[in-house]
Design an enzyme around this catalytic site. Structure first.
Site, short mmCIF file in Angstrom:
data_model
loop_
_atom_site.label_atom_id
_atom_site.label_comp_id
_atom_site.label_asym_id
_atom_site.label_seq_id
_atom_site.Cartn_x
_atom_site.Cartn_y
_atom_site.Cartn_z
CB SER A 115 -12.88 -32.74 17.18
OG SER A 115 -12.65 -33.57 18.27
CG HIS A 167 -19.13 -30.87 31.39
ND1 HIS A 167 -19.12 -30.39 32.68
CD2 HIS A 167 -18.26 -31.90 31.36
CE1 HIS A 167 -18.25 -31.08 33.40
NE2 HIS A 167 -17.71 -32.00 32.62
#
Lengths: 512, 512
Positions: free
Chosen positions: A422, A219
């Site tokens: 995921s 991120h």
């Protein structure tokens, strides 16, 4: 009216007694001015996509390097300038209290805004936010200025707080990650970024000369932290899945043996939802000669930190392993009206960071001072209602639905990647920017993703795929669909381009 | 039940069908355990004050140096350990949905909590929060996950945002501080700390080798920023009023002529509400040989940033002067259910700091990533309703009421300081800790303060002074009141101790 999505009808239907409403809305009503020269928006028109009306006031600009590298077109589309549509604040008229016009004006604005929010919430797929929550029982608390300033565990002099809820939530998460009550410290943050800022700061205070390692798909807040904290940072390569490449990681470690290592481990990357292999990372550190007293691991579990405990085959995130901190967002999988997060670290680490603040009668160990006291109550409420079992069911449903989406996309001839652990489905970036905007897809270079959250139903996914197919058809009016190659981004096995998928003729095969 | 202020009756009145409620509340129901040895709470018993029952589990500990220096007793009282009273989260029973017991339990907890909040809100004087607001019209928005992630001026892909409100609010503040729309950049922060973190970071990016100067009475977040950012920081002396001492400031500047200066200017210090003299600071910089291209000024206007524009004789905070940024809190003078703040800087400065983030289709120039989208709507609502004129009236009333409080305290024989531009009344620390807790006074060393906000009425002040007089009387059962000397803290002219105020005999004179 340029860019008036937020209040589509207000300017269009002025009532005579709303004279000052019109005045207030003037910026939205008049044609948008070109952006001033000095605004560094780097907004460009997408050459491939149809250039939409709302982008008419865009201008060309230089791109920042990081983005240019990730986008083969070397271009990046930014959103619209809000100054064109903002809701200006006007001074009340002297007789407003008598006429009630100002209240009527604001009620009208809010009512329209609420409609927009309902619409926007309906067509949302791009961000990992669970938009399905009902906190009606908590509406009674909106009248209070609830502030947990300072440390969650030490009551401050300010009495209007919700620490008893906050610590209940923290205990739950500490237990989830295998720390006893007297072994952990933590707090409820404002967002995932604050968790990363805190975790990396703790790491730096433990190892002042430590080097920060993070995969390049981490991120952006991780790299922001390095810059803020004046730390050396090393960007490690990733595999096609988005996971950190531990071969590259080991090479980098060996090159910087003299400094301790602070590692950001992604428990679900932002774009591909890839989960770094924590066990392999720890082995790599040991193989490179880093003993446990020479590394600090922060786990950025923004989204999957709360999902992964319920996925059986996933590598476990636990403080039984040599990790220093874990952060997770509260507004993502749990769902919350405002962003928030949970940060848990070992108690032994926090002492280096904190100091007592007499003014608060508390301790300063958080990044922020005043802290939102409503967020902990939202989390407490949901955790109590759903419990471990409730989350487990939701996680299983999300993973199932994500597989459904991926399968539908693949069988419609789109490239698509779904990492095993995921619920983030990555696919080729739709060419119509309007479609991207409608479904609020987060895009990077040639790919986009949809995150299948508890608020995403099979029906919504069906609607999405059908609209996507129609959108693609509009871009190829002659019926010859050209699938772009995204093998570099999603891997050859997930790419539906002609080269990587010669088994079927796109468009033609599918039509028959 | 130890420390059970938050849920006074829950443990005391268990109903038979609330079996699992009891279990959940167990930590609050059982006697408080002694704090574990390793917990670094530094909690001590106050030798002067009566030792209250809730402090029975306190232990002695070492103090951090800063606090010891400010407190002549060398001791600091921290709040209670929340772990003793926290509301644990329990796994729902399989039949909860049928029996509705869990919902009933939570409804009971929330109802009691709401009562506590009402009580706590009623007796609040110590923190500069305006607790008087009515956002009923906005309750309809609590069902939405509103997130202004990224830059306020560039719409992100996430559609459920409130940027049009946020930019309206920012425009209003920019105008208040004399910046045109195309000259400023800003955003709505999570709290005053985020504003200071941002302002100082901008300063550091403008002057990477700059030294941070801040008076020693600056907010603790300023020194936290220096530590986070690895900046050299110089603590400048203060006058008795709490203002920065510009003689000392000049000496420090001259000693460090080779580095640019980044200055934190307090528009209202936390404890004494002292306003640093911005004009004198700028003159001092110039006198010390710092030209305008060698300093950056951040104004921390947490509370008074919004009050001072309405005080006629106050030195004006304006971007017409060579300042770089101003921050103000939104939950303080405006009033807001959750902490928030406004940060405004010059557009030319923000470019150095920001980078574009394609994932967001926006720009990363804020400290936090995801940002609370509800706070801007609260601010927008109040600014629209009150306007400049409304705030002006409220500021005048607060200043008037603060003078009233100071006069009442002085005539009752208490030492008290009220800075000219402030509504923060500083007085000698009450000796009864229970009284401090009830009125939620913020204390430091020998002094405490009350902040007169719009939610504080004359009636509340009367109640407060009368209870304070009774509290003092309890501490001196023989009627001989000993007023401590706080001349160092508030100045001899404001001190009511025997030495500084020989004109009247305390207690005895007042009784007659």
């Amino acid at each position: 009216m340029a860019g008036g999505l937020e209040q589509p009808s207000l300017a269009a239907s002025p009532a005579p007694d709303f004279a000052h409403v019109i005045q207030t809305m003037k910026t939205a009503d008049t044609p948008a001015e070109p952006l001033p020269d000095e605004i560094p928006l780097n907004i460009i028109a997408n050459e491939v996509a149809q250039i939409l009306e709302v982008y008419q006031d865009d201008e060309n600009g230089q791109l920042v390097e990081e983005c240019a590298a990730e986008d083969d077109k070397g271009k990046m589309i930014l959103g619209r300038n809000i100054h064109d549509t903002c809701l200006s604040i006007t001074e009340p008229e002297v007789d407003d209290e008598v006429t009630g016009e100002k209240d009527a004006f604001m009620a009208a604005v809010l009512s329209r805004y609420r409609k927009t929010l309902i619409e926007k919430t309906k067509f949302h797929l791009g961000y990992p936010y669970n938009l399905d929550f009902d906190y009606g029982a908590l509406a009674q608390l909106q009248h209070f200025s609830i502030n947990n300033l300072g440390d969650p565990f030490i009551e401050s002099n300010y009495g209007v707080h919700s620490r008893q809820f906050e610590v209940g939530v923290l205990d739950w998460f500490a237990r989830l990650w295998d720390l006893e009550k007297d072994e952990y410290w933590g707090y409820i943050t404002n967002c995932g970024t604050e968790g990363n800022l805190h975790g990396i700061l703790v790491g730096r205070e433990v190892f002042p000369d430590g080097i920060l390692y993070a995969s390049k798909e981490s991120h952006y807040s991780v790299f922001k932290a390095a810059r803020m904290y004046r730390m050396e940072v090393i960007k490690v390569d990733t595999l096609t899945s988005g996971e950190i490449d531990c071969t590259d990681f080991k090479n980098r470690l060996v090159q910087h043996k003299d400094n301790p290592a602070i590692i950001n481990v992604n428990i679900g990357t932002t774009v591909k939802g890839a989960v770094d292999d924590l066990d392999l990372i720890i082995r790599t550190l040991e193989d490179a000669g880093f003993s446990r007293d020479r590394f600090y691991i922060h786990c950025d579990g923004a989204l999957f930190g709360l999902m992964i405990p319920f996925v059986k085959k996933a590598p476990k995130v636990t403080f039984k392993k040599p990790i220093g901190s874990v952060s997770v967002s509260g507004h993502k999988f749990v769902g919350c009206p405002m962003p928030c997060g949970v940060q848990i670290t070992r108690k032994e680490h926090i002492n280096a960071l904190s100091r007592n603040v007499e003014y608060l009668a508390s301790r300063d160990a958080t990044i922020m001072g005043s802290r939102n006291g409503h967020a902990p109550i939202f989390l407490w409420y949901t955790l109590n209602r759903k419990g471990y079992r409730g989350f487990q069911k939701e996680v299983q449903r999300c993973l199932r639905n994500a597989h459904y989406l991926k399968d539908r996309l693949r069988s419609a001839g789109f490239s698509a990647l779904l990492n095993e652990l995921s619920s983030t489905v990555v696919f080729e970036r739709p060419q119509e920017e309007e479609f991207v905007r409608k479904w609020q897809l987060a895009c990077q270079g040639k790919i986009a993703h949809a995150v299948v959250m508890p608020s995403v139903t099979v029906e919504k996914l069906d609607d999405f795929v059908e609209e996507l197919i129609k959108s693609r058809a509009r871009c190829f009016p002659d019926g010859q669909i050209l699938v772009p190659c995204v093998a570099d981004e999603v891997g050859g096995e997930n790419c539906s381009c002609l080269q990587h998928n010669q088994l079927f003729q796109l468009g033609i095969d599918r039509q028959s």
